[in-house]
Design a protein around this motif. Structure first.
Motif, PDB file in Angstrom:
ATOM      1  N   THR A 184     109.563 100.026  78.259  1.00 37.09           N
ATOM      2  CA  THR A 184     110.765  99.626  78.986  1.00 37.09           C
ATOM      3  C   THR A 184     110.723  98.145  79.372  1.00 37.09           C
ATOM      4  OG1 THR A 184     109.725 100.373  81.053  1.00 37.09           O
ATOM      5  CG2 THR A 184     111.172 101.945  79.920  1.00 37.09           C
ATOM      6  N   THR A 185     109.558  97.541  79.271  1.00 37.20           N
ATOM      7  CA  THR A 185     109.442  96.097  79.475  1.00 37.20           C
ATOM      8  C   THR A 185     109.528  95.429  78.111  1.00 37.20           C
ATOM      9  OG1 THR A 185     108.013  96.410  81.404  1.00 37.20           O
ATOM     10  CG2 THR A 185     107.991  94.242  80.349  1.00 37.20           C
ATOM     11  N   ASP A 189     114.838  92.285  79.052  1.00 39.60           N
ATOM     12  CA  ASP A 189     114.708  92.071  80.499  1.00 39.60           C
ATOM     13  C   ASP A 189     115.255  90.713  80.927  1.00 39.60           C
ATOM     14  OD1 ASP A 189     113.513  94.524  80.608  1.00 39.60           O
ATOM     15  OD2 ASP A 189     111.456  93.749  80.698  1.00 39.60           O
ATOM     16  N   CYS A 194     120.830  92.788  81.389  1.00 40.41           N
ATOM     17  CA  CYS A 194     119.902  93.454  82.312  1.00 40.41           C
ATOM     18  C   CYS A 194     119.867  92.803  83.699  1.00 40.41           C
ATOM     19  CB  CYS A 194     118.482  93.442  81.735  1.00 40.41           C
ATOM     20  SG  CYS A 194     118.190  94.669  80.445  1.00 40.41           S
ATOM     21  N   CYS A 200     122.171  98.119  81.287  1.00 40.88           N
ATOM     22  CA  CYS A 200     120.761  97.880  81.606  1.00 40.88           C
ATOM     23  C   CYS A 200     120.615  97.489  83.083  1.00 40.88           C
ATOM     24  CB  CYS A 200     120.189  96.795  80.704  1.00 40.88           C
ATOM     25  SG  CYS A 200     118.461  96.380  81.055  1.00 40.88           S
ATOM     26  N   THR A 203     120.699 100.226  85.272  1.00 40.91           N
ATOM     27  CA  THR A 203     119.557 101.115  85.001  1.00 40.91           C
ATOM     28  C   THR A 203     119.937 102.369  84.205  1.00 40.91           C
ATOM     29  OG1 THR A 203     119.715 102.373  87.067  1.00 40.91           O
ATOM     30  CG2 THR A 203     118.413 100.324  87.116  1.00 40.91           C
ATOM     31  N   SER A 205     120.436 102.119  80.893  1.00 40.74           N
ATOM     32  CA  SER A 205     119.725 101.899  79.630  1.00 40.74           C
ATOM     33  C   SER A 205     118.628 100.854  79.823  1.00 40.74           C
ATOM     34  CB  SER A 205     120.685 101.421  78.532  1.00 40.74           C
ATOM     35  OG  SER A 205     121.655 102.403  78.226  1.00 40.74           O
ATOM     36  N   GLN A 206     117.584 100.991  79.022  1.00 36.24           N
ATOM     37  CA  GLN A 206     116.506 100.000  78.998  1.00 36.24           C
ATOM     38  C   GLN A 206     116.519  99.190  77.706  1.00 36.24           C
ATOM     39  OE1 GLN A 206     114.595  99.370  81.601  1.00 36.24           O
ATOM     40  NE2 GLN A 206     115.562 101.023  82.779  1.00 36.24           N
ATOM     41  N   HIS A 228     117.522 105.304  74.621  1.00 39.64           N
ATOM     42  CA  HIS A 228     117.945 104.064  75.283  1.00 39.64           C
ATOM     43  C   HIS A 228     117.584 104.002  76.767  1.00 39.64           C
ATOM     44  CE1 HIS A 228     121.472 105.788  77.394  1.00 39.64           C
ATOM     45  NE2 HIS A 228     121.553 106.597  76.341  1.00 39.64           N
ATOM     46  N   ALA A 229     117.410 105.144  77.410  1.00 38.76           N
ATOM     47  CA  ALA A 229     117.095 105.136  78.844  1.00 38.76           C
ATOM     48  C   ALA A 229     115.592 105.273  79.099  1.00 38.76           C
ATOM     49  CB  ALA A 229     117.850 106.259  79.555  1.00 38.76           C
ATOM     50  N   SER A 230     114.971 106.221  78.403  1.00 41.59           N
ATOM     51  CA  SER A 230     113.551 106.485  78.646  1.00 41.59           C
ATOM     52  C   SER A 230     112.632 105.715  77.689  1.00 41.59           C
ATOM     53  CB  SER A 230     113.263 107.980  78.517  1.00 41.59           C
ATOM     54  OG  SER A 230     114.069 108.721  79.415  1.00 41.59           O
TER      55      SER A 230
END
Length: 308
Positions: A184-185, A189, A194, A200, A203, A205-206, A228-230
């Motif tokens: 997720t990093t 970011d 984001c 993003c 929160t 989607s990551q 996309h989220a986890s």
């Protein structure tokens, strides 16, 4: 003197191995020309998959000029290949075999033609190494900067053309971000998507939904949240777009450089041979030219303008 009974000049008889070598070299150049056309066409075909109208807004930025350079190189290669094929046959093989006085009278024209092709290949090689250097040294950092500066939405139909282009690039190359996405990093970011606004930042989607596996431009909005989220392993493309784009751009590097350098070497040999043949016995050549230009049965004065 190397003439048949009908008065036709025969380079094989007159110049022996030099005439044979000249024809063989031009036959090789003919096939090398076809090879250049093939490689150039293949490179253009590969580029057409990413240089589409949907992705062009991204690729046409000043920071990412490698695609433009590869396109230019591919087109020049095709032009060189066509000219080389036609020239090797028309001026070289057919010129020497069917119009046998060519070697004696048209060496300068042949030399100019070959020198033009040599200069064009120097341009190709220079462009290719410039592009390769940009891809390997600057493009990755530039792509990260562009992503951070222009990525605002994870859709393909938003009002942000460069964001749309990024998402089409993810779908087309099966990549995500610039560097490999491992958690997720990631590269996203630092984007406004984001940090300022977007799914993003909310929160939801990551990573973009366009990075998910087994989706396309028609169904990416239904991508699973596990992707996309986890950002669960095995649900998204981990390969970064820098590596994917680099692979596309440099795919034909070896073929292009080898063909360009090989044809250059062979053309230099062809030039050496044609002038070696021309200068082997100039006085004898002029005598043979007179025989070719004057009918043995009619006392017609030779046209000296044809000896130049």
């Amino acid at each position: 003197m190397g003439s048949d009974q009908d008065g036709t000049f025969d380079p094989f008889k007159q110049f022996g191995i030099f005439g044979i070598a000249f024809l063989i070299i031009n036959a090789v150049l003919l096939f090398m020309g076809l090879g250049l056309v093939t490689v150039g066409a293949q490179a253009l075909n590969e580029l057409s998959k990413i240089n589409s109208e949907n992705i062009k807004p991204l690729l046409e930025l000043d920071s990412v000029q490698a695609v433009v350079m590869v396109t230019a190189v591919s087109i020049i290669l095709i032009v060189i290949g066509i000219l080389l094929t036609l020239g090797a046959f028309g001026l070289g093989i057919a010129g020497a075999y069917f119009k046998t006085k060519f070697i004696l009278l048209q060496a300068t024209k042949y030399a100019i033609f070959v020198l033009i092709l040599l200069l064009m290949k120097i341009v190709v090689i220079a462009l290719w190494f410039t592009m390769k250097n940009e891809v390997e040294t600057d493009m990755q950092d530039k792509m990260v900067t562009i992503l951070h500066s222009y990525y605002l939405d994870d859709g393909t139909t938003s009002s942000y053309p460069i964001s749309n282009a990024w998402n089409y690039l993810f779908l087309t190359l099966g990549c995500c971000g610039v560097n490999p996405v491992l958690s997720t990093t990631n590269d996203f970011d630092g984007t406004s998507w984001c940090t300022t606004s977007g799914s993003c930042q909310a929160t939801v989607s990551q990573i973009p939904k366009t990075c998910c596996l087994n989706i396309n431009k028609n169904n990416y909005t239904s991508a699973p949240s596990a992707c996309h989220a986890s950002v669960n392993s095995g649900t998204y493309n981990t390969k970064g777009c820098y590596a994917a784009l680099k692979e596309k751009l440099l795919y034909h590097s070896l073929s292009i450089i080898v063909l360009a350098l090989t044809t250059t070497f062979i053309e230099v040999k062809a030039l050496s041979l044609v002038f070696l043949i021309r200068g082997k016995n100039r006085q004898q050549c002029l005598t043979l030219c007179r025989n070719m230009c004057v009918s043995p049965s009619v006392g017609v004065a030779p046209d000296k303008s044809r000896w130049i």
